[in-house]
Structure formats: structure tokens, C-alpha cells
Scaffold this motif. Structure first.
Motif: not given
Length: 253
Positions: A1-11, A13-19
Motif C-alpha cells: 500500500m502506498n503510504t502517500v497517495v497523489r490525486e488531481r482535482v482540476g488545477a 493537487g492532493v497529497i494524502r497521507i495513507n497510513r
């Protein structure tokens, strides 16, 4: 499992700590992945703002992973996302505090430009109970809140509820848990409608105004104005206003 997830919502950028299994605690791999994500978004002209959040509602981040620290696994300070955020990161960063922000998690939120917090969230600096000090932003709290409040948080390790943090000006908005990320994305999308050059300059100049090492702030502001006027966005902003249309900003990062 990635401990950090990146997502784009339009312009944005989302960085989500995933632990979530360790309340989004920050081990070296997670910290380095966050730094990589921030650098990637900084270089991406299509990203105009960044949202930093955590997985689930139990925690934004519990701060340093104490198990990793006990094993001697620590990240080089120069490669920490906190160092990057506090060292003049160019794009606006919004903390979507989906749950308690403790220790380094609190310091991450403090390093962001705007903060949206869930109603059940709280902030705390428990470092004194671990034999250390909150030197990655926590000890700067007297610049942000009354000294007596900062000392109480730092010396007692007692939590600060989100509503009180809002009263003190540490938080921009307190909303129900399911509205935290949407509100942060809304702020990011609003920022994204404006001139990237002007947004970068405004963020930099506002932070410089808090730096006691800066001498003639008037001169710094005048130079920034001249630089903006010489760039394409100022002309485009005026032309769009006259033509009553949406501006088409230059995309240079």
C-alpha cells in the motif's frame, strides 16, 4: 500500500497521507514520498494549489512514527516536507485536517498557508512528554498566537480543539468531517482562477512580512510590483477586465 497517495482535482493537487492503521504517523518513507509529491506539483504548471490531508477521520497525522524513531530510522532534515514547506514553497498549500493533528502532524498543518479542520479535530504538541521539543514549527507558535497560549500548548501537551484554534486564527474554517476535503478543494480551485505569478508573489511577500531579518519591506514590495508589471499576467488581467472576459493566464511555473 502506498503510504502517500497523489490525486488531481482540476488545477489542485492532493497529497494524502495513507497510513490509517497507525493514525497516519510519519515514518521516513512517508516523509520522503511527501517531499517528492510536493516537488512534483511545484514543477507542474497545471497545478495551481496543493491540498494536504490524511486518510480516514481518526487522524490527520499523529506526527513522528515513534517505532521508526526508536529503531534509528530518521529522515534527513534537508529532505523533509516540513523543511520544504517552511523554506519558501512557491504554491499555496491548504491543510485539510480530517482528524487530530498531533506533534509533527500539527507542525505540518502550521506549515501550510490555509487550514480547514473537521469539527472533531484537535491540535497538540506532545513532544515534551517524549523528551524532545517541537522544533519543526511548534516552537514558532508565539508568532501565531499569544505567547501564553503557545507556552501552554508546548509545556502541557494539552490538546487545542479545532473551534478554539479557529478563534485564535490558526484555522481558516471548521466544518463537518465530510466537508473538510471539499472545502479545501474549493479554496484551491478559487486560488487557481487567479494569476499564478501574482499568487506566488503574494504568498512570498506575506511570509516575508513576518520575517524579522527582512529590512526594507517597502523596497521588496516595489521590486515585486515592477516584476509583475513587466510580466504577461498584468497585461492579460487588464485586457480581460476591459473585454469583460475571464483572463487567460500564462502557465509558466
Amino acid at each position: 500500500m502506498n503510504t502517500v497517495v497523489r490525486e488531481r482535482v482540476g488545477a489542485v493537487g492532493v497529497i494524502r497521507i495513507n497510513r490509517p492503521q497507525v493514525r497516519n504517523a510519519l515514518d521516513p518513507d512517508t516523509l520522503l514520498a511527501m517531499t517528492d509529491a510536493l516537488l512534483g506539483y511545484d514543477a507542474d504548471a497545471g497545478v495551481r494549489a496543493v491540498v494536504l490531508t490524511g486518510t480516514g477521520e481518526l487522524s490527520f497525522s499523529a506526527g513522528m512514527d515513534l517505532r521508526a524513531a526508536a529503531e534509528g530510522r530518521l529522515v534527513d532534515v534537508a529532505r523533509s516536507p516540513l523543511t520544504l514547506l517552511r523554506g519558501g514553497y512557491r504554491k499555496p498549500v491548504i491543510a485539510a485536517v480530517n482528524g487530530p493533528a498531533v506533534g509533527g502532524g500539527f507542525e505540518l498543518a502550521l506549515a501550510c498557508d490555509l487550514v480547514v479542520a473537521a469539527e472533531h479535530a484537535y491540535f497538540a504538541l506532545p513532544e515534551v512528554g517524549r523528551g524532545i521539543a517541537a522544533t519543526e514549527g511548534g516552537t514558532d507558535l508565539p508568532r501565531r498566537v499569544p505567547v501564553a497560549v503557545a507556552l501552554e500548548l508546548g509545556l502541557t501537551a494539552e490538546p487545542l480543539p479545532a473551534a478554539r484554534a479557529h478563534e485564535l486564527g490558526l484555522v481558516n474554517a471548521v466544518v463537518p468531517a465530510d466537508e473538510v476535503l471539499p472545502r479545501a478543494l474549493q479554496l484551491g480551485a478559487r486560488i487557481a482562477t487567479h494569476s499564478p505569478a501574482a499568487v506566488r508573489a503574494t504568498k512570498r511577500l506575506m511570509h516575508l512580512s513576518l520575517d524579522p531579518r527582512v529590512g526594507d519591506l517597502g523596497a521588496v514590495n516595489r521590486l515585486a510590483t515592477l516584476e509583475l508589471l513587466a510580466g504577461p499576467d498584468a497585461a492579460e488581467g487588464a485586457a480581460a477586465f476591459v473585454a469583460k472576459r475571464a483572463p487567460r493566464w500564462a502557465d509558466a511555473p
